[in-house]
Scaffold this active site. Structure first.
Site, PDB file in Angstrom:
ATOM      1  N   ASP A 182       0.889  -1.157   0.000  1.00 24.66           N
ATOM      2  CA  ASP A 182       0.000   0.000   0.000  1.00 24.66           C
ATOM      3  C   ASP A 182       0.925   1.203   0.000  1.00 24.66           C
ATOM      4  O   ASP A 182       1.541   1.515   1.015  1.00 24.66           O
ATOM      5  CB  ASP A 182      -0.913   0.021   1.230  1.00 24.66           C
ATOM      6  CG  ASP A 182      -1.929   1.154   1.179  1.00 24.66           C
ATOM      7  OD1 ASP A 182      -1.607   2.219   0.608  1.00 24.66           O
ATOM      8  OD2 ASP A 182      -3.043   0.992   1.715  1.00 24.66           O
ATOM      9  N   HIS A 183       1.060   1.864  -1.155  1.00 20.75           N
ATOM     10  CA  HIS A 183       2.114   2.876  -1.275  1.00 20.75           C
ATOM     11  C   HIS A 183       1.913   4.055  -0.325  1.00 20.75           C
ATOM     12  O   HIS A 183       2.856   4.784  -0.038  1.00 20.75           O
ATOM     13  CB  HIS A 183       2.249   3.349  -2.727  1.00 20.75           C
ATOM     14  CG  HIS A 183       1.145   4.248  -3.201  1.00 20.75           C
ATOM     15  ND1 HIS A 183      -0.011   3.782  -3.742  1.00 20.75           N
ATOM     16  CD2 HIS A 183       1.058   5.608  -3.207  1.00 20.75           C
ATOM     17  CE1 HIS A 183      -0.782   4.799  -4.075  1.00 20.75           C
ATOM     18  NE2 HIS A 183      -0.161   5.930  -3.758  1.00 20.75           N
ATOM     19  N   HIS A 245      -6.113   2.654   1.395  1.00 19.48           N
ATOM     20  CA  HIS A 245      -5.352   3.837   1.805  1.00 19.48           C
ATOM     21  C   HIS A 245      -5.948   4.513   3.041  1.00 19.48           C
ATOM     22  O   HIS A 245      -5.239   4.773   4.018  1.00 19.48           O
ATOM     23  CB  HIS A 245      -5.298   4.852   0.665  1.00 19.48           C
ATOM     24  CG  HIS A 245      -4.704   4.320  -0.597  1.00 19.48           C
ATOM     25  ND1 HIS A 245      -3.674   3.400  -0.609  1.00 19.48           N
ATOM     26  CD2 HIS A 245      -4.988   4.573  -1.903  1.00 19.48           C
ATOM     27  CE1 HIS A 245      -3.354   3.123  -1.861  1.00 19.48           C
ATOM     28  NE2 HIS A 245      -4.137   3.813  -2.658  1.00 19.48           N
TER      29      HIS A 245
END
Length: 493
Positions: A182-183, A245
């Site tokens: 999950d960047h 996110h």
């Protein structure tokens, strides 16, 4: 740039090596690790896909990618691409894994990688289970080095599909070998949430329902769906942004302090926080979630006229919600979250709104003009300009005791931003080091999906009045009404 580092030894096998993500993010991230010395002599990148490329064609593709982020200093381009190789591969053909294994073994011998293997899946999720199964059945797991699997989102489409996918992956890899990207967890200021909270008594002592009125999380995008329209119309903002996110940022804000700052302890506390998130009934979901879809009314910036979008689509491009935690720390404190496409700006921020003083002694002071005290707000700016600020009340210069907001600010300098790794660079490094702190655990993903599935089910049985917000605004009016009925408002309007 020279940074002292510990060299990482591994063969990185990338499934989906000809894809857009690989070219935009993954190759530049690995090159940055190479420039900084984390990758040096003892690593190899083996790209795979259906395309019948040669090593030379693959290296040219990698070179084109890294040229966009840095100048070639001291022959670094050539030095890096000499570690890059390619193997045509059909992920559904078990025989191809035999050839892949032979190629990996050759690279291990050539580069002295100590039989460490990292597999990165950058392709359609429907192939994740197939790849994992063949990695095991065809003997691609190392016997005496590490084996790690990195996978891109989406991790499932709902809880049941995520559960099935996790079952397929864990038949080959242990949970501590799986790194779910999950960047957002690689962003500097998301990681700074822990330092800000647990490193400052002045903050952590106030981090509870006695002093905080509400917390707001905004992930605002000023672009539409663009080339992702085909995927996005099957996903929507709830699945694309909220389940992953937003839930990960909220978990960082809501978690308890871990006993030690280790990946296991941190992930356990995040999972506990998400378990305490109140699971809504269908009626509560309808009352506490707002969805929207953009349109300007003239077919320009109209979601339903984007290429690849159903002209009668009811896919949401905007979500706002009120979340509640059933825990002692957060009793009665709402977390308001929102995200959307084509909003008023591109930014990500957290606003922690503190309660007003119980008594405003200045309201009746001479020459106060009945000025009311503002609420203190701690803002964590995640993008595009990392930093934080604290809004306080101060006396306005001059006669009387009129108060006005005063802001204490700290933002990263250009030099600090230059030193900060890009999210994929940071997460690639963590996976190679075996540090899972900034990766989502299965428990976190399961709880997030179980929460989101209720909302999705409610929306799937309703017909929304779309479109309902204009590009360049902060979303539909219902999102403002969501807070107004609690006597509150968004910090960013």
């Amino acid at each position: 740039m020279t940074i002292l580092s510990t060299e990482i030894k591994a063969v990185i096998t990338l499934f989906g090596a000809t894809g857009d993500l690989a070219k935009r993010k993954l190759y530049p991230s690995l090159f940055n690790l190479f420039r900084k010395g984390f990758l040096a002599d003892n690593f190899a990148l083996l790209g795979t896909s259906r395309s019948a490329w040669s090593d030379e064609e693959f290296q040219a593709n990698v070179r084109e990618s890294i040229q966009k982020i840095a100048e070639d200093k001291d022959g670094q381009y050539d030095a890096f691409v000499k570690h890059c190789f390619y193997q045509p591969h059909d992920v559904t053909n078990p025989e191809h894994y035999d050839k892949l294994n032979d190629r990996i073994a050759d690279l291990e011998t050539k580069f002295g990688t100590e039989n460490n293997r990292l597999f990165y899946m950058s392709m359609a999720p429907r192939f994740f289970g197939t790849i994992a199964a063949n990695i095991k059945s065809q003997g691609l797991l190392s016997d005496d080095g590490f084996n790690r699997l990195v996978i891109e989102k989406p991790f499932g489409r709902d809880f049941e599909s995520a559960k099935q996918l996790n079952k397929e992956l864990t038949e080959t890899f242990d949970e501590n070998q799986i790194y779910r990207i999950d960047h957002y967890l690689g962003k500097e200021m998301v990681q700074n949430i822990s330092a800000l909270r647990f490193g400052n008594t002045a903050i952590e002592s106030l981090w509870n329902h006695r002093y905080i009125d509400n917390i707001q999380v905004t992930l605002s995008e000023d672009m539409g769906v663009e080339e992702r329209a085909g995927y996005y119309d099957q996903s929507g903002a709830l699945r694309d942004m909220v389940q992953n996110h937003i839930m990960q940022v909220v978990a960082q804000l809501a978690m308890e302090q871990p006993l030690t700052f280790t990946d296991q302890e941190i992930r356990e506390e995040k999972a506990k926080a998400l378990r305490s998130l109140r699971k809504y009934t269908p009626q509560e979901a309808a009352a506490n979630f707002v969805r929207g879809q953009y349109a300007a009314g003239d077919n320009n910036n109209d979601y339903r006229h984007e290429d690849g979008v159903d002209p009668e689509s009811i896919t949401e491009t905007y979500v706002a919600a009120k979340l509640s935690f059933d825990s002692e720390r957060w009793a009665g404190v709402p977390f308001y979250v929102r995200t959307g496409k084509l909003l008023a700006g591109k930014f990500t921020r957290v606003d922690v709104v503190f309660k007003k003083p119980l008594l405003d002694i200045f309201s009746n002071a001479a020459n106060s003009h009945e000025q009311k005290l503002n609420q203190n707000v701690l803002t964590i700016y995640i993008d595009p300009k990392p930093g934080f600020s604290l809004t306080l009340n101060a006396k306005k210069v001059g006669q009387g005791y009129t108060t006005e907001p005063a802001m204490l600010e700290f933002f990263h300098s250009d030099e600090q931003k230059a030193l900060s790794p890009e999210p994929y660079e940071r997460l690639f490094h963590d996976a190679l080091e075996g540090n899972s702190t900034n990766f989502a655990s299965w428990s976190e993903i399961a709880d997030a999906w179980q929460f989101v599935d209720v909302i999705r089910d409610v929306w799937d049985h309703e017909s929304p009045e779309f479109p309902n917000y204009t590009p360049g605004t902060m979303g539909p009016k219902e999102a403002d009404e969501l807070l107004a009925r609690d006597g509150r408002e968004w910090v960013v309007k």
